[in-house]
Design a protein around this motif. Sequence first.
Motif, PDB file in Angstrom:
ATOM      1  N   MET A 126       0.838  -1.196   0.000  1.00  0.00           N
ATOM      2  CA  MET A 126       0.000   0.000   0.000  1.00  0.00           C
ATOM      3  C   MET A 126       0.875   1.250   0.000  1.00  0.00           C
ATOM      4  O   MET A 126       1.995   1.229   0.505  1.00  0.00           O
ATOM      5  CB  MET A 126      -0.927   0.003   1.217  1.00  0.00           C
ATOM      6  N   MET A 127       0.331   2.315  -0.560  1.00  0.00           N
ATOM      7  CA  MET A 127       1.064   3.573  -0.639  1.00  0.00           C
ATOM      8  C   MET A 127       1.122   4.236   0.735  1.00  0.00           C
ATOM      9  O   MET A 127       0.195   4.128   1.532  1.00  0.00           O
ATOM     10  CB  MET A 127       0.374   4.515  -1.628  1.00  0.00           C
ATOM     11  N   SER A 128       2.201   4.954   0.973  1.00  0.00           N
ATOM     12  CA  SER A 128       2.340   5.688   2.232  1.00  0.00           C
ATOM     13  C   SER A 128       1.502   6.962   2.163  1.00  0.00           C
ATOM     14  O   SER A 128       1.042   7.370   1.091  1.00  0.00           O
ATOM     15  CB  SER A 128       3.808   6.034   2.477  1.00  0.00           C
ATOM     16  N   ALA A 129       1.341   7.616   3.302  1.00  0.00           N
ATOM     17  CA  ALA A 129       0.561   8.858   3.358  1.00  0.00           C
ATOM     18  C   ALA A 129       1.203   9.929   2.479  1.00  0.00           C
ATOM     19  O   ALA A 129       0.504  10.703   1.810  1.00  0.00           O
ATOM     20  CB  ALA A 129       0.444   9.339   4.800  1.00  0.00           C
ATOM     21  N   GLU A 130       2.534   9.972   2.471  1.00  0.00           N
ATOM     22  CA  GLU A 130       3.239  10.970   1.651  1.00  0.00           C
ATOM     23  C   GLU A 130       3.030  10.707   0.161  1.00  0.00           C
ATOM     24  O   GLU A 130       2.821  11.636  -0.619  1.00  0.00           O
ATOM     25  CB  GLU A 130       4.737  10.961   1.991  1.00  0.00           C
ATOM     26  N   GLU A 131       3.058   9.444  -0.246  1.00  0.00           N
ATOM     27  CA  GLU A 131       2.828   9.095  -1.650  1.00  0.00           C
ATOM     28  C   GLU A 131       1.395   9.435  -2.062  1.00  0.00           C
ATOM     29  O   GLU A 131       1.168   9.914  -3.179  1.00  0.00           O
ATOM     30  CB  GLU A 131       3.100   7.610  -1.879  1.00  0.00           C
ATOM     31  N   ILE A 132       0.450   9.215  -1.158  1.00  0.00           N
ATOM     32  CA  ILE A 132      -0.944   9.567  -1.452  1.00  0.00           C
ATOM     33  C   ILE A 132      -1.067  11.074  -1.624  1.00  0.00           C
ATOM     34  O   ILE A 132      -1.706  11.558  -2.563  1.00  0.00           O
ATOM     35  CB  ILE A 132      -1.886   9.055  -0.333  1.00  0.00           C
ATOM     36  N   ARG A 133      -0.447  11.830  -0.722  1.00  0.00           N
ATOM     37  CA  ARG A 133      -0.492  13.290  -0.797  1.00  0.00           C
ATOM     38  C   ARG A 133       0.091  13.781  -2.124  1.00  0.00           C
ATOM     39  O   ARG A 133      -0.465  14.666  -2.778  1.00  0.00           O
ATOM     40  CB  ARG A 133       0.265  13.892   0.392  1.00  0.00           C
ATOM     41  N   THR A 134       1.205  13.195  -2.544  1.00  0.00           N
ATOM     42  CA  THR A 134       1.833  13.581  -3.804  1.00  0.00           C
ATOM     43  C   THR A 134       0.919  13.265  -4.983  1.00  0.00           C
ATOM     44  O   THR A 134       0.777  14.085  -5.904  1.00  0.00           O
ATOM     45  CB  THR A 134       3.178  12.832  -3.973  1.00  0.00           C
ATOM     46  N   ALA A 135       0.286  12.080  -4.969  1.00  0.00           N
ATOM     47  CA  ALA A 135      -0.623  11.694  -6.047  1.00  0.00           C
ATOM     48  C   ALA A 135      -1.816  12.630  -6.107  1.00  0.00           C
ATOM     49  O   ALA A 135      -2.252  13.044  -7.202  1.00  0.00           O
ATOM     50  CB  ALA A 135      -1.082  10.259  -5.855  1.00  0.00           C
ATOM     51  N   VAL A 136      -2.343  13.013  -4.948  1.00  0.00           N
ATOM     52  CA  VAL A 136      -3.488  13.930  -4.896  1.00  0.00           C
ATOM     53  C   VAL A 136      -3.096  15.289  -5.465  1.00  0.00           C
ATOM     54  O   VAL A 136      -3.827  15.873  -6.280  1.00  0.00           O
ATOM     55  CB  VAL A 136      -4.031  14.051  -3.455  1.00  0.00           C
ATOM     56  N   GLU A 137      -1.946  15.797  -5.076  1.00  0.00           N
ATOM     57  CA  GLU A 137      -1.491  17.097  -5.594  1.00  0.00           C
ATOM     58  C   GLU A 137      -1.290  17.054  -7.100  1.00  0.00           C
ATOM     59  O   GLU A 137      -1.633  18.007  -7.808  1.00  0.00           O
ATOM     60  CB  GLU A 137      -0.196  17.509  -4.892  1.00  0.00           C
ATOM     61  N   THR A 138      -0.764  15.957  -7.599  1.00  0.00           N
ATOM     62  CA  THR A 138      -0.552  15.806  -9.036  1.00  0.00           C
ATOM     63  C   THR A 138      -1.877  15.807  -9.785  1.00  0.00           C
ATOM     64  O   THR A 138      -2.020  16.474 -10.816  1.00  0.00           O
ATOM     65  CB  THR A 138       0.213  14.491  -9.327  1.00  0.00           C
ATOM     66  N   VAL A 139      -2.856  15.070  -9.264  1.00  0.00           N
ATOM     67  CA  VAL A 139      -4.164  14.995  -9.925  1.00  0.00           C
ATOM     68  C   VAL A 139      -4.882  16.340  -9.856  1.00  0.00           C
ATOM     69  O   VAL A 139      -5.536  16.749 -10.821  1.00  0.00           O
ATOM     70  CB  VAL A 139      -5.018  13.852  -9.328  1.00  0.00           C
ATOM     71  N   ILE A 140      -4.750  17.050  -8.745  1.00  0.00           N
ATOM     72  CA  ILE A 140      -5.372  18.383  -8.636  1.00  0.00           C
ATOM     73  C   ILE A 140      -4.779  19.307  -9.694  1.00  0.00           C
ATOM     74  O   ILE A 140      -5.505  20.036 -10.379  1.00  0.00           O
ATOM     75  CB  ILE A 140      -5.195  18.958  -7.214  1.00  0.00           C
ATOM     76  N   ALA A 141      -3.468  19.273  -9.861  1.00  0.00           N
ATOM     77  CA  ALA A 141      -2.822  20.109 -10.874  1.00  0.00           C
ATOM     78  C   ALA A 141      -3.227  19.674 -12.282  1.00  0.00           C
ATOM     79  O   ALA A 141      -3.455  20.517 -13.163  1.00  0.00           O
ATOM     80  CB  ALA A 141      -1.307  20.047 -10.720  1.00  0.00           C
ATOM     81  N   MET A 142      -3.337  18.370 -12.489  1.00  0.00           N
ATOM     82  CA  MET A 142      -3.669  17.835 -13.813  1.00  0.00           C
ATOM     83  C   MET A 142      -5.107  18.162 -14.219  1.00  0.00           C
ATOM     84  O   MET A 142      -5.371  18.535 -15.359  1.00  0.00           O
ATOM     85  CB  MET A 142      -3.452  16.323 -13.810  1.00  0.00           C
ATOM     86  N   THR A 143      -6.043  18.036 -13.258  1.00  0.00           N
ATOM     87  CA  THR A 143      -7.459  18.261 -13.578  1.00  0.00           C
ATOM     88  C   THR A 143      -7.875  19.717 -13.422  1.00  0.00           C
ATOM     89  O   THR A 143      -8.947  20.098 -13.888  1.00  0.00           O
ATOM     90  CB  THR A 143      -8.367  17.400 -12.682  1.00  0.00           C
ATOM     91  N   GLY A 144      -7.049  20.490 -12.751  1.00  0.00           N
ATOM     92  CA  GLY A 144      -7.404  21.891 -12.529  1.00  0.00           C
ATOM     93  C   GLY A 144      -8.463  22.066 -11.461  1.00  0.00           C
ATOM     94  O   GLY A 144      -9.162  23.075 -11.425  1.00  0.00           O
TER      95      GLY A 144
END
Length: 181
Positions: A126-144
């Motif tokens: 499973m992904m760590s909390a930091e990896e989840i946070r990074t993925a969320v930030e990436t998707v927010i930037a990608m989707t606007g």
Amino acid sequence: MSTAPRIIARLKNRESSKAVFETQFSLFPESHPMSLKAQLTEDMKTAMRAKDQTALSTIRLINAAIKQFEVDERTEADDGKVVAIITKMVKQRKDSASIYTEAGRQDLADKENAEIEILHRYLPQMMSAEEIRTAVETVIAMTGASGMADMGKAMGVLKTQLAGKADMGEVNKVLKAALSS
């Protein structure tokens, strides 16, 4: 044609067939890891030999859930579906353990937690909390995505990217925190 050349031809065919069979159907192929269903079967045999009742009963529950899925859907469960089934079982056990703890039944909560440990053996890391946070930030930037109104759009992308790799409840919390700030 005399007998000797026919025998030699048969032996050559047998040897080449054997070589083809061994390369295609190796007992321990390095390039093809064992499927989860095969791994469960092997682990069930090991648990039987070791007389590990907790592992044995948990593996039997997993197999029963897989069979139920296959009967209901009339399809063979691949590794992705097996992971989804096991993830669902972990969530059910976590809910049960918390209910048992609240009710003061620590013995039953311990049993559920032991089953969770066994179920985790068959889940990917499973992904760590930091990896989840990074993925969320990436998707927010990608989707606007800029606010809570865009949460569904971002969550849809995250579900496809992180399915089976992260606890979606945790992803939802991180996404809400990121979008509300």
